[in-house]
Design a protein around this motif. Structure first.
Motif, PDB file in Angstrom:
ATOM      1  N   LYS A   1       0.376  -0.940  -0.130  1.00 27.40           N
ATOM      2  CA  LYS A   1      -0.259   0.226  -0.141  1.00 27.40           C
ATOM      3  C   LYS A   1       1.348   1.164   0.210  1.00 27.40           C
ATOM      4  O   LYS A   1       0.965   2.382  -0.585  1.00 27.40           O
ATOM      5  CB  LYS A   1      -0.940  -0.270   1.705  1.00 27.40           C
ATOM      6  N   ARG A   2       1.639   1.039   0.569  1.00 29.09           N
ATOM      7  CA  ARG A   2       2.582   2.266   0.886  1.00 29.09           C
ATOM      8  C   ARG A   2       3.661   2.662  -0.336  1.00 29.09           C
ATOM      9  O   ARG A   2       3.812   3.630  -1.047  1.00 29.09           O
ATOM     10  CB  ARG A   2       3.951   2.196   2.080  1.00 29.09           C
TER      11      ARG A   2
ATOM     12  N   GLU B   1       0.940   4.069  -2.992  1.00 28.13           N
ATOM     13  CA  GLU B   1       1.365   5.342  -2.406  1.00 28.13           C
ATOM     14  C   GLU B   1       2.330   6.184  -2.705  1.00 28.13           C
ATOM     15  O   GLU B   1       2.302   7.834  -3.647  1.00 28.13           O
ATOM     16  CB  GLU B   1       1.138   5.975  -1.140  1.00 28.13           C
TER      17      GLU B   1
ATOM     18  N   LEU C   1       4.206  11.991   3.200  1.00 31.21           N
ATOM     19  CA  LEU C   1       4.296  10.717   4.036  1.00 31.21           C
ATOM     20  C   LEU C   1       4.700  10.984   5.072  1.00 31.21           C
ATOM     21  O   LEU C   1       4.761   9.841   5.902  1.00 31.21           O
ATOM     22  CB  LEU C   1       4.022   9.337   2.898  1.00 31.21           C
TER      23      LEU C   1
END
Length: 889
Positions: free
Chosen positions: A831-832, A835, A853
């Motif tokens: 998921k990161r 992003e 972030l």
């Protein structure tokens, strides 16, 4: 632990010493004659905004009563401890403090308690670090109250208390009530505005309170003259008012009040005398005889006085005559300290000859009811040193196991020389010095003991001679182990193993009770072989030593003894580390069996972890999980204390499995429940949890934080000379540096670990980290073979490194850890990473993405490198092109 532990078969028949006086943990209940003091309650409530409150006044100003009233209206959990002179023992003090804290949260302080009662003299810094780390897990505000702190005179206790105060969590408040100023500096707390102080001026009764009290107690409102006289003479002193009320019933109040001196001691003498002399003669006698007791119940009072005491205690309580109930059932009582002092003084003047007899009767009652600590104290006060020494001999093992070493030292110091120099008392003294870590006094005591045995051995029973001879041998052996004198320890063990008289001697020892029934060789961590009993992780020597131990137990049929579980557990760890899995499983099962049956829980926990590791090495995570849950169930069956003490290790073990399974939710749940964070104090006794936290930080890609914690742990491992701890942290540090992009530093740190591992015989520690280490180890091999970094060529053989690498690849293949095709790699974007890819598509720079972030630029570079690897590309443009083709952005 005695090396032969002949008393093991008599365990159930031995008398036990009750470890805690629960009455010390009860909030005292006031009498019905008290009046509400809302102004002081409100004043105390303000203390909750501070770290510490100190209530200081001479006796009789109502400190305990006020605190009891405050606690009853508080809306937060409270731990209460009423201190006494016996708490001038570092271990005993903190055992009681932890017991009080466990009223706030069940199991709180269990790890600190385990360290306090381990076989090695506990390091105060580590105890405090453990305790504070556990205190921060408490949800919401809570209070710890220590009443009668003035009885504490031991400098070690004061120092430890100051250490706690300096480290208090934000949600914890400590309140100390004392007759005298506390003997440590509070200036910094006062300067910071986090100290709340209550003095005599605050505690004194005001005019309105004097009037209300007098009306409630005497039944009439004092006129202005009497009120002024009471206030002037007593100066708002609560005890003086109470005595005046008791003494003045039926008399002209103004007449006798006017005779008071303004000095409290004279007021006490005068009023006590007045109150005492107006009592019936049989009540006076009962009060004097029972004044020697620090706490009492009707059965004890009857044994001491010969009177039927139940009715007398009820009469005294109803008469409000300074009798304080210590529990809600009103089973245990004590006199107000000031009243007790008055009675004791009067008894010593009126009937000094009877005091010894009273203490003898009290000692006998306490002994019969298994309150051995108090039985010994009364025997010493009675001057019946034979009885005292007999009790110390019979129950010395219990107090040694609880590590109340200072208490035992004080008892032994009170014995006359002719009793103290007996061999069976001298051997206790030597054990005390050994467990205090005083090698010099241990050696002196051993010489004195051996000299006495040489003189007396022909006059002593043969069983006693044999037992003390064996005790001397064991003390020498454990002294060598605790000082890490490996050669001496092995030589002494060989001498035991070479003997042929062990079994022959056992027939003489049926009635002999050994002093130390079982030293806990697991010092609170997960591994026996990494602690002092494994010579701090020096595995090559530990293997030689423990194999010799096993030969000794085999020769003498001692596999089922308490200490055998420790040895079997250590061997299971050593064989597992050298990849001899079948041998490791055999010894681990033996340690589990004996450990459970003999109550050697430290050995059981360690062996269960070995069995779970073997299952993982053989590819069965499901079996490993079953082993862990079965162990947790067994701990619950054993008792809440043992479960609280050891369960954290198994839960940390499970979290490591959650990490390997990519289960973010369960990892986060564990973090929330344990309140682990990188700001906790580092202690070797929470090593396994901290190593788990480093893995979690890496799992969550917080590499800078993981690096910081790992470096702190490396520093502690070096200082404490713990080889296993140092090795594990070096491996994690190497992987962290590699993830941060510093390959040069990563291979250098790995080289340090490889040198250490090869020198000490480590293998599985490396292989079990294959998911983290395989890439950096591959780089290391490449650099070595190409001789790219000269310093990597020395002190770690290439053969050892290649053997590790081959084992990692073999287990990775058998476990299915194969290279994923591109389509699967793309689906593995986190998921990161998605992003980061999204911000990349927006044209943001590394710095801008990092700000969005809340990550460092180094971490963003790491994410980009992983994205490039999974998308099989080399730069931003190629990554964006592939991401669009695959509909990722």
């Amino acid at each position: 632990m005695n090396i032969l532990e002949y008393s093991d078969q008599h365990e159930e028949s031995k008398p036990s010493s009750k470890p805690l006086l629960t009455t010390k943990l009860f909030v005292p209940h006031g009498s019905g004659a008290l009046i509400a003091r809302p102004r002081l309650i409100k004043y105390l409530n303000r203390a909750l905004a501070c770290k510490v409150s100190i209530i200081t006044s001479p006796p009789g100003f109502g400190k305990s009563t006020l605190l009891g009233e405050w606690v009853n209206q508080l809306q937060v959990p409270v731990g209460w401890l009423s201190l006494d002179s016996g708490d001038n023992d570092l271990v005993r003090f903190w055992v009681y403090v932890i017991a009080a804290l466990q009223k706030v949260k069940k199991g709180l302080g269990s790890q600190a308690l385990a360290l306090l009662q381990s076989s090695v003299q506990p390091d105060l810094e580590n105890v405090m670090a453990l305790l504070v780390n556990e205190l921060v897990t408490v949800e919401g505000d809570f209070v710890l109250i220590l009443d009668d702190y003035h009885v504490i005179e031991d400098s070690e206790v004061h120092h430890s208390m100051m250490q706690l105060i300096r480290r208090l969590p934000a949600n914890m408040h400590v309140c100390l009530a004392s007759r005298t100023e506390v003997p440590f500096s509070l200036g910094s707390l006062r300067a910071k505005g986090v100290l709340h102080e209550v003095s005599i001026a605050d505690l004194r009764f005001t005019s309105d309170e004097i009037s209300a009290y007098w009306n409630k107690e005497v039944g009439s409102t004092p006129n202005d003259t009497l009120l002024h006289l009471l206030e002037q003479r007593t100066e708002g002193w609560i005890a003086g008012l109470k005595l005046a009320a008791l003494s003045g019933k039926g008399q002209s109040t103004a007449t006798y009040i006017s005779g008071f001196s303004g000095r409290h001691r004279y007021v006490v003498d005068y009023l006590m005398e007045e109150a005492f002399l107006h009592l019936p003669e049989h009540i006076q006698l009962f009060l004097l005889q029972t004044s020697i007791l620090e706490r009492m119940n009707s059965s004890l009072c009857s044994a001491v006085t010969g009177a039927k005491s139940n009715d007398l205690l009820e009469w005294l309580e109803q008469a409000n005559l300074f009798l304080i109930p210590l529990d809600q059932e009103r089973y245990w009582f004590r006199y107000h300290h000031m009243f007790a002092e008055f009675l004791q003084d009067r008894l010593s003047k009126k009937s000094p000859a009877c005091i010894s007899n009273l203490h003898q009767k009290a000692s006998k009652w306490f002994s019969e009811h298994q309150y051995i600590h108090e039985a010994i104290n009364h025997a010493l006060k009675a001057g019946t040193y034979e009885e005292a020494s007999s009790l110390i001999e019979q129950h010395g093992a219990v107090f040694l196991k609880r590590r109340e070493l200072r208490t035992m030292e004080k008892w032994l110091e009170q014995l006359p020389e002719e009793v103290a120099n007996r061999p069976n008392i001298l051997v206790i003294q030597v054990w005390v010095k050994l467990l205090q870590g005083d090698s010099e006094k241990t050696a002196e005591g051993l010489k004195q003991l051996q000299d006495q045995m040489s003189v007396l051995k022909d006059t002593l029973p043969i069983g006693l001679v044999i037992r003390i001879s064996e005790e001397i041998g064991v003390i020498n052996l454990w002294s060598a182990i605790m000082q890490l004198e490996m050669a001496s320890a092995y030589r002494l063990l060989e001498e035991f193993s070479a003997r042929d008289d062990i079994n022959e001697n056992r027939k003489y020892l049926d009635k002999e009770v050994y002093l130390v029934e079982g030293i806990e060789a697991n010092d609170g961590n997960t591994s026996i072989s990494q602690g002092f009993y494994g010579f701090l992780g020096r595995l090559n020597f530990a293997r030689k030593y423990h194999e010799q131990w096993y030969r000794f137990t085999s020769k003498n049929g001692m596999h089922d003894y308490h200490f055998a579980a420790h040895n079997d557990g250590a061997l299971s760890e050593i064989y597992y580390e050298s990849d001899e899995l079948d041998l490791a499983r055999t010894y681990a099962k033996m340690a589990c069996d004996v450990g459970l049956r003999r109550g050697n829980i430290g050995a059981y926990v360690s062996a269960c972890k070995v069995l779970a590791n073997i299952s993982l090495a053989e590819g069965s995570q499901e079996e490993a999980i079953t082993i862990v849950y079965d162990a947790l169930d067994n701990l619950r069956k054993i008792g809440e204390d043992e479960y609280a003490r050891w369960q954290h290790i198994f839960h940390a073990y499970l979290v490591r499995l959650h990490i390997s399974n990519g289960d973010h939710e369960r990892v986060e749940q564990w973090l929330q429940s344990t309140k682990l964070n990188i700001n906790r104090e580092i202690t070797i006794y929470q090593e396994y949890e901290n190593l788990t936290l480093i893995r979690i930080l890496m799992f969550q890609e917080q590499f800078e934080e993981a690096c910081e914690l790992s470096l702190r742990m490396i520093k502690v491992a070096v200082q404490s000379k713990r080889i296993g701890s140092l090795l594990q942290n070096l491996l994690l540090q190497s992987e962290i540096q590699y993830k941060l992009g510093d390959t040069y530093r990563a291979v250098q740190v790995l080289h340090e670990a490889l040198q250490l591992g090869e020198n000490e015989g480590y293998f599985r520690t490396f292989v079990d980290e294959r998911s983290l280490l395989q890439d950096v180890l591959s780089k290391y091999l490449e650099y070595r073979k190409k001789q790219m970094i000269p310093e990597l060529q020395a002190r770690a053989s290439l053969r050892y490194v290649e053997k590790l690498f081959a084992a990692m690849r073999e287990e990775s293949t058998s476990a299915g850890d194969v290279q994923l095709p591109e389509s699967d790699s793309v689906s593995m974007l986190t998921k990161r990473e998605l992003e980061v890819l999204g911000y990349l598509a927006q044209g943001l720079s590394n710095k801008e993405i990092a700000e969005k972030l809340y990550l460092s630029q180094g971490t963003i570079k790491l994410h980009l490198n992983r994205i490039y690897s999974k998308l099989m590309c080399n730069n931003r443009i190629q990554a964006l092109q592939k991401a669009r083709r695959k509909n990722l952005i």
